[in-house]
Design a protein around this motif. Structure first.
Motif, PDB file in Angstrom:
ATOM      1  N   ARG A  60       0.834  -1.209   0.000  1.00  0.00           N
ATOM      2  CA  ARG A  60       0.000   0.000   0.000  1.00  0.00           C
ATOM      3  C   ARG A  60       0.869   1.260   0.000  1.00  0.00           C
ATOM      4  O   ARG A  60       0.625   2.197  -0.760  1.00  0.00           O
ATOM      5  CB  ARG A  60      -0.916  -0.001   1.227  1.00  0.00           C
ATOM      6  N   ARG A  61       1.895   1.268   0.828  1.00  0.00           N
ATOM      7  CA  ARG A  61       2.764   2.449   0.911  1.00  0.00           C
ATOM      8  C   ARG A  61       3.585   2.626  -0.365  1.00  0.00           C
ATOM      9  O   ARG A  61       3.746   3.740  -0.863  1.00  0.00           O
ATOM     10  CB  ARG A  61       3.709   2.326   2.116  1.00  0.00           C
ATOM     11  N   ILE A  62       4.093   1.514  -0.877  1.00  0.00           N
ATOM     12  CA  ILE A  62       4.943   1.584  -2.067  1.00  0.00           C
ATOM     13  C   ILE A  62       4.155   2.032  -3.284  1.00  0.00           C
ATOM     14  O   ILE A  62       4.585   2.920  -4.040  1.00  0.00           O
ATOM     15  CB  ILE A  62       5.611   0.214  -2.317  1.00  0.00           C
ATOM     16  N   VAL A  63       2.992   1.454  -3.500  1.00  0.00           N
ATOM     17  CA  VAL A  63       2.171   1.825  -4.655  1.00  0.00           C
ATOM     18  C   VAL A  63       1.735   3.281  -4.561  1.00  0.00           C
ATOM     19  O   VAL A  63       1.794   4.035  -5.543  1.00  0.00           O
ATOM     20  CB  VAL A  63       0.947   0.888  -4.771  1.00  0.00           C
ATOM     21  N   MET A  64       1.322   3.708  -3.395  1.00  0.00           N
ATOM     22  CA  MET A  64       0.877   5.085  -3.197  1.00  0.00           C
ATOM     23  C   MET A  64       2.002   6.071  -3.482  1.00  0.00           C
ATOM     24  O   MET A  64       1.827   7.058  -4.206  1.00  0.00           O
ATOM     25  CB  MET A  64       0.371   5.262  -1.758  1.00  0.00           C
ATOM     26  N   ASN A  65       3.177   5.800  -2.943  1.00  0.00           N
ATOM     27  CA  ASN A  65       4.295   6.714  -3.134  1.00  0.00           C
ATOM     28  C   ASN A  65       4.770   6.730  -4.581  1.00  0.00           C
ATOM     29  O   ASN A  65       5.029   7.793  -5.156  1.00  0.00           O
ATOM     30  CB  ASN A  65       5.443   6.326  -2.204  1.00  0.00           C
TER      31      ASN A  65
ATOM     32  N   VAL B 283      13.419  -3.929  -5.021  1.00  0.00           N
ATOM     33  CA  VAL B 283      12.732  -4.930  -4.216  1.00  0.00           C
ATOM     34  C   VAL B 283      12.183  -4.227  -2.978  1.00  0.00           C
ATOM     35  O   VAL B 283      12.944  -3.606  -2.221  1.00  0.00           O
ATOM     36  CB  VAL B 283      13.668  -6.079  -3.796  1.00  0.00           C
ATOM     37  N   ASN B 284      10.874  -4.298  -2.805  1.00  0.00           N
ATOM     38  CA  ASN B 284      10.206  -3.728  -1.633  1.00  0.00           C
ATOM     39  C   ASN B 284      10.539  -2.252  -1.415  1.00  0.00           C
ATOM     40  O   ASN B 284      10.764  -1.792  -0.296  1.00  0.00           O
ATOM     41  CB  ASN B 284      10.539  -4.541  -0.378  1.00  0.00           C
ATOM     42  N   ALA B 285      10.580  -1.500  -2.494  1.00  0.00           N
ATOM     43  CA  ALA B 285      10.805  -0.057  -2.445  1.00  0.00           C
ATOM     44  C   ALA B 285      10.176   0.560  -3.695  1.00  0.00           C
ATOM     45  O   ALA B 285      10.110  -0.087  -4.744  1.00  0.00           O
ATOM     46  CB  ALA B 285      12.290   0.272  -2.375  1.00  0.00           C
ATOM     47  N   PRO B 286       9.728   1.809  -3.612  1.00  0.00           N
ATOM     48  CA  PRO B 286       9.082   2.448  -4.758  1.00  0.00           C
ATOM     49  C   PRO B 286      10.073   2.963  -5.781  1.00  0.00           C
ATOM     50  O   PRO B 286      11.201   3.356  -5.449  1.00  0.00           O
ATOM     51  CB  PRO B 286       8.306   3.607  -4.124  1.00  0.00           C
ATOM     52  N   THR B 287       9.640   2.990  -7.020  1.00  0.00           N
ATOM     53  CA  THR B 287      10.477   3.472  -8.116  1.00  0.00           C
ATOM     54  C   THR B 287      10.728   4.973  -8.037  1.00  0.00           C
ATOM     55  O   THR B 287      11.556   5.501  -8.784  1.00  0.00           O
ATOM     56  CB  THR B 287       9.815   3.152  -9.466  1.00  0.00           C
ATOM     57  N   SER B 288      10.045   5.656  -7.141  1.00  0.00           N
ATOM     58  CA  SER B 288      10.241   7.108  -6.984  1.00  0.00           C
ATOM     59  C   SER B 288      11.662   7.447  -6.546  1.00  0.00           C
ATOM     60  O   SER B 288      12.078   8.614  -6.618  1.00  0.00           O
ATOM     61  CB  SER B 288       9.235   7.676  -5.978  1.00  0.00           C
ATOM     62  N   PHE B 289      12.433   6.467  -6.103  1.00  0.00           N
ATOM     63  CA  PHE B 289      13.816   6.717  -5.697  1.00  0.00           C
ATOM     64  C   PHE B 289      14.773   6.824  -6.882  1.00  0.00           C
ATOM     65  O   PHE B 289      15.954   7.151  -6.684  1.00  0.00           O
ATOM     66  CB  PHE B 289      14.305   5.622  -4.748  1.00  0.00           C
TER      67      PHE B 289
END
Length: 411
Positions: free
Chosen positions: A234-239, A360-366
């Motif tokens: 939920r957090r990853i998709v949202m961010n 892995v388990n982190a958003p692409t926004s990085f």
């Protein structure tokens, strides 16, 4: 225009001869000047914004705010404090005949950048180029013309204060003719980088006679695995989707394992607070019907689209292999992510996905030069020849061989 290119080339040559402290001090003073001249830059930006419809996906990219200028200033300061990328000895060895070979990092020379409604690029490119000893010649879009002109005027003022050649940076007219001349400036421009839409990138690649690096276009996917953690997802998709929808690392398609469709409504629930429209395939649509308001059926052209807006596709798969196949077909080689608690699945995903950045388990926004510790970026390369991913200082250098002898001759 030949005179413009010639002057810029000469300035680049002069810049490369300066020591790192001089170049870094210039950037530090410019960083302060950006903060001191925030009102002037925002006034120019307001003129550009007034000409653009706020519903245009590029509006967010065009818009500067006080906080965004503060971030640009901070990035420039960070670049100034990074180690000098020049004159690094990449290889040093002595041949059997006594010749000493050294492979040493050097600037490209004169770097051209063509970009659209992205006024931050003006400062980012200048900081990376100056620190790495490269001159830069910029061709911005007409949408950001007032902002770019105000930014370049400030840069040139700081250059003059440091008794440095004002042609270290050159802003070309915001015309198609100027773009064409830049792309054909062989003998002057050493490399050109497009920053913008797929159409712009394709145009530069297809028409440039000078070498080019493809950057920016990002059709980004996140795969929620059958062993994915729901709260993490939920957090990853949202961010990834809503942090800034207009940037190239924003999420375009959520891929979900069919065994987790019962969790899809919960996974997407935070997106509703930002009014994200979802374009779902049939199985995902059925799982969300009646539970998510802004829901539409996906069409034949949904997947593979870089939305740059509050819109997101959903694709249902029955296996990791099917997710990998989807990414291979529709991804752009920019950034991809998996949410999974299974380490072996995550490792296989990273090994198999062909992209510049695989999470892995982190958003692409990085996917961002500053986030990677590069200070700033000149672009995100999606190609494989040369630079790949966020392009910082080291990616803006090439190398040359230095050979020392004592009279050896070749038999």
């Amino acid at each position: 225009m030949q005179t413009v290119f010639s002057n810029a080339k000469r300035a680049a040559y002069e810049l490369a001869a300066l020591d790192d402290r001089t170049r870094s001090t210039l950037l530090q003073d410019l960083s302060e000047a950006i903060k001191a001249n925030t009102a002037t830059i925002l006034e120019a930006n307001a003129k550009d914004l007034a000409r653009m419809d706020q519903s245009n996906p590029l509006y967010d990219r065009l818009q500067l705010t006080e906080s965004r200028l503060q971030a640009i200033s901070a990035d420039m300061l960070a670049v100034s404090q990074l180690p000098c990328p020049l004159d690094r000895v990449l290889e040093d060895r002595v041949l059997p005949n006594g010749l000493r070979l050294r492979k040493v990092s050097v600037p490209y020379g004169l770097v051209g950048v063509i970009y659209e409604a992205r006024p931050n690029v003006t400062f980012d490119v200048f900081s990376i180029c100056v620190k790495s000893g490269n001159g830069c010649i910029l061709k911005g879009g007409k949408d950001a013309q007032d902002t770019n002109e105000a930014s370049i005027a400030l840069i040139k003022k700081v250059l003059a204060d440091h008794n440095m050649n004002p042609d270290t940076v050159t802003l070309l007219p915001a015309t198609h003719e100027a773009a064409a001349e830049l792309l054909n400036a062989t003998g002057y421009v050493d490399m050109v980088i497009p920053r913008g839409s797929r159409r712009l990138i394709d145009f530069v690649r297809d028409n440039a006679k000078v070498p080019c690096i493809e950057t920016g276009a990002g059709v980004v996917n996140t795969y929620f695995d059958k062993e994915g953690d729901l709260e993490l997802g939920r957090r990853i998709v949202m961010n990834a989707k809503t942090r800034r929808v207009s940037v190239c690392n924003a999420l375009d398609c959520l891929i979900i394992h069919s065994s987790r469709l019962s969790d899809l409504a919960s996974l997407c629930e935070p997106l509703a607070t930002k009014n994200v429209e979802i374009l779902a395939d049939e199985r995902a649509y059925q799982a969300l019907d009646g539970k998510y308001t802004m829901l539409k059926h996906a069409t034949s052209d949904t997947f593979g689209t870089e939305f740059m807006d509050y819109r997101m596709a959903i694709r249902t798969v029955d296996s990791l292999d099917e997710a990998l196949e989807h990414i291979g077909r529709y991804g752009s080689g920019h950034s991809e992510s998996i949410v999974s608690a299974n380490q072996q699945t995550a490792i296989r995903f990273q090994q198999r996905v062909d992209a510049a950045c695989v999470y892995v388990n982190a958003p692409t926004s990085f996917t961002d030069g500053a986030q990677f510790g590069l200070g700033a970026e000149i672009g995100i390369s999606t190609q494989k020849l040369g630079a790949r991913g966020p392009m910082g200082l080291q990616e803006m250098n090439t190398y040359k061989w230095l050979i020392d002898g004592n009279g050896q001759i070749r038999p």
